[in-house]
Design an enzyme around this catalytic site. Structure first.
Site, short mmCIF file in Angstrom:
data_model
loop_
_atom_site.label_atom_id
_atom_site.label_comp_id
_atom_site.label_asym_id
_atom_site.label_seq_id
_atom_site.Cartn_x
_atom_site.Cartn_y
_atom_site.Cartn_z
N GLY A 143 -6.28 16.11 7.43
CA GLY A 143 -6.72 14.95 8.21
C GLY A 143 -5.74 13.80 8.22
N TYR A 147 -0.17 10.09 8.44
CA TYR A 147 0.11 9.39 7.18
C TYR A 147 1.09 10.20 6.31
CZ TYR A 147 -1.09 6.78 2.88
OH TYR A 147 -1.06 6.02 1.73
P1 NDP Z 1 -4.81 -2.18 1.39
O1 NDP Z 1 -5.44 -1.66 2.62
O2 NDP Z 1 -5.67 -2.63 0.26
O3 NDP Z 1 -3.80 -3.38 1.76
C1 NDP Z 1 -2.87 -3.20 2.76
C2 NDP Z 1 -1.99 -4.41 2.91
O4 NDP Z 1 -1.02 -4.13 3.95
C3 NDP Z 1 -2.75 -5.65 3.37
O5 NDP Z 1 -2.18 -6.80 2.77
C4 NDP Z 1 -2.50 -5.66 4.87
O6 NDP Z 1 -2.57 -6.94 5.46
C5 NDP Z 1 -1.08 -5.15 4.93
N1 NDP Z 1 -0.72 -4.63 6.24
C6 NDP Z 1 -1.29 -3.62 6.93
N2 NDP Z 1 -0.67 -3.45 8.12
C7 NDP Z 1 0.31 -4.39 8.18
C8 NDP Z 1 1.28 -4.73 9.14
N3 NDP Z 1 1.39 -4.10 10.31
N4 NDP Z 1 2.13 -5.76 8.87
C9 NDP Z 1 2.03 -6.43 7.70
N5 NDP Z 1 1.14 -6.14 6.74
C10 NDP Z 1 0.28 -5.13 6.99
O7 NDP Z 1 -3.82 -1.01 0.93
P2 NDP Z 1 -3.41 -0.51 -0.53
O8 NDP Z 1 -3.15 -1.66 -1.41
O9 NDP Z 1 -4.36 0.53 -0.95
O10 NDP Z 1 -2.04 0.26 -0.20
C11 NDP Z 1 -0.77 -0.35 -0.33
C12 NDP Z 1 0.29 0.72 -0.07
O11 NDP Z 1 0.13 1.78 -1.02
C13 NDP Z 1 0.19 1.36 1.31
O12 NDP Z 1 1.48 1.62 1.79
C14 NDP Z 1 -0.53 2.65 1.03
O13 NDP Z 1 -0.25 3.63 2.01
C15 NDP Z 1 0.05 3.01 -0.33
N6 NDP Z 1 -0.77 3.92 -1.09
C16 NDP Z 1 -2.06 3.58 -1.44
C17 NDP Z 1 -2.80 4.46 -2.17
C18 NDP Z 1 -4.19 4.13 -2.59
O14 NDP Z 1 -4.83 5.03 -3.18
N7 NDP Z 1 -4.70 2.94 -2.39
C19 NDP Z 1 -2.29 5.78 -2.58
C20 NDP Z 1 -0.93 6.02 -2.17
C21 NDP Z 1 -0.22 5.12 -1.45
P3 NDP Z 1 -4.00 -7.59 5.90
O15 NDP Z 1 -4.66 -8.00 4.63
O16 NDP Z 1 -3.64 -8.72 6.77
O17 NDP Z 1 -4.76 -6.50 6.62
#
Ligand code: NDP
Length: 240
Positions: A143, A147
């Site tokens: 799915g 990503y």
């Molecule tokens: P969250 O959804 O909690 O936070 C995402 C953050 O990214 C927010 O601050 C959001 O801003 C910002 N963001 C999203 N799109 C944009 C954009 N186009 N421009 C600028 N900022 C953006 O995510 P996580 O903390 O869980 O994840 C952080 C990273 O870790 C990601 O890359 C994710 O793929 C990776 N990851 C996470 C895992 C998990 O289990 N949580 C596992 C593996 C990897 P806003 O608050 O304004 O929406």
């Protein structure tokens, strides 16, 4: 001298923990975000770390914002490409918008930000870039063709840029987190989440601080011999 660090997606989840850890260690931190003003304001109020709104998937907006940051705070020595989104769906149901949004936000962003800071890092002879990949970029995930492709791309991007930066004092590394307790993972249905936790040998989800600690280690001035690596931080869920 306190080095300037830009953390994309720095106002929530893993990014918030990274910003806090860097700030507590004495770095001058700027957190980026994209849409959630309320979370950003609460973050800045709590931490006193400035937050700046721009969309990292937009090349020109990113360039403009980074120019702004460098003129206000000084040259960016540390870049943490953490912003990421999911738009899950199996291939036969996924539309182009889901594909493109994830590729541009999660992978295109690494080009957009790195392109803006790399010349300065090269001329100063110092730089630290940490890209947040994923266990699902290493192992794939049902799915998530969008990503998994973007995160897998991050791992290749990291190794290529590491080779270019190595002679110029710039290290480029990736972190591949497993499942970490943030809003992104809280969106997963509870029964699916319980099955995921059952497959994690350490027996729990990761904490944002588990990832932040790894970033802190990689951006240190003394971590100069670590480059082109992907560090898995996943509680033993995927070892390779
Ligand atoms: P969250 O959804 O909690 O936070 C995402 C953050 O990214 C927010 O601050 C959001 O801003 C910002 N963001 C999203 N799109 C944009 C954009 N186009 N421009 C600028 N900022 C953006 O995510 P996580 O903390 O869980 O994840 C952080 C990273 O870790 C990601 O890359 C994710 O793929 C990776 N990851 C996470 C895992 C998990 O289990 N949580 C596992 C593996 C990897 P806003 O608050 O304004 O929406």
């Amino acid at each position: 001298m306190s080095r300037v660090a830009l953390v994309t997606g720095g106002t929530r989840g893993i990014g918030e923990a990274i910003c806090t850890a860097l700030h507590d260690a004495g770095y001058k931190v700027i957190a980026n975000y994209c849409g959630n003003d309320e979370a950003a304001q609460a973050f800045t109020k709590k931490t006193s770390i400035p937050s700046l709104k721009f969309d990292v998937s937009d090349h020109e907006a990113t360039q403009e914002a980074i120019n702004h940051i460098e003129s206000d705070y000084g040259p960016i020595d540390i870049l943490v490409n953490n912003a990421g989104i999911t738009r899950d769906g199996t291939m036969h149901r996924m539309d182009f918008e889901q594909w493109n949004a994830v590729i541009q936000t999660n992978l295109g962003s690494c080009f957009n930000t790195s392109r803006c800071v790399i010349e300065g890092m090269r001329s100063r002879g110092f730089g630290r870039i940490v890209n947040v990949g994923s266990i699902n970029g290493q192992a794939g995930q049902y799915g998530q063709v969008n990503y998994a492709a973007a995160k897998s791309g991050i791992h290749g991007f990291t190794k290529a840029l590491a080779q270019e930066g190595a002679g110029k004092g710039i290290t480029v590394n990736a972190i591949a987190p497993g499942y970490v307790d943030t809003e992104m993972v809280r969106a997963v249905p509870e029964e699916v989440l319980q099955k995921i936790i059952a497959r994690i040998p350490v027996g729990r989800l990761g904490k944002p601080e588990d990832i932040a600690r790894t970033v802190l280690f990689l951006v240190d001035d003394n971590a100069a011999f670590i480059t082109g690596s992907t560090l898995s931080v996943n509680g033993g869920q995927h070892m390779y």
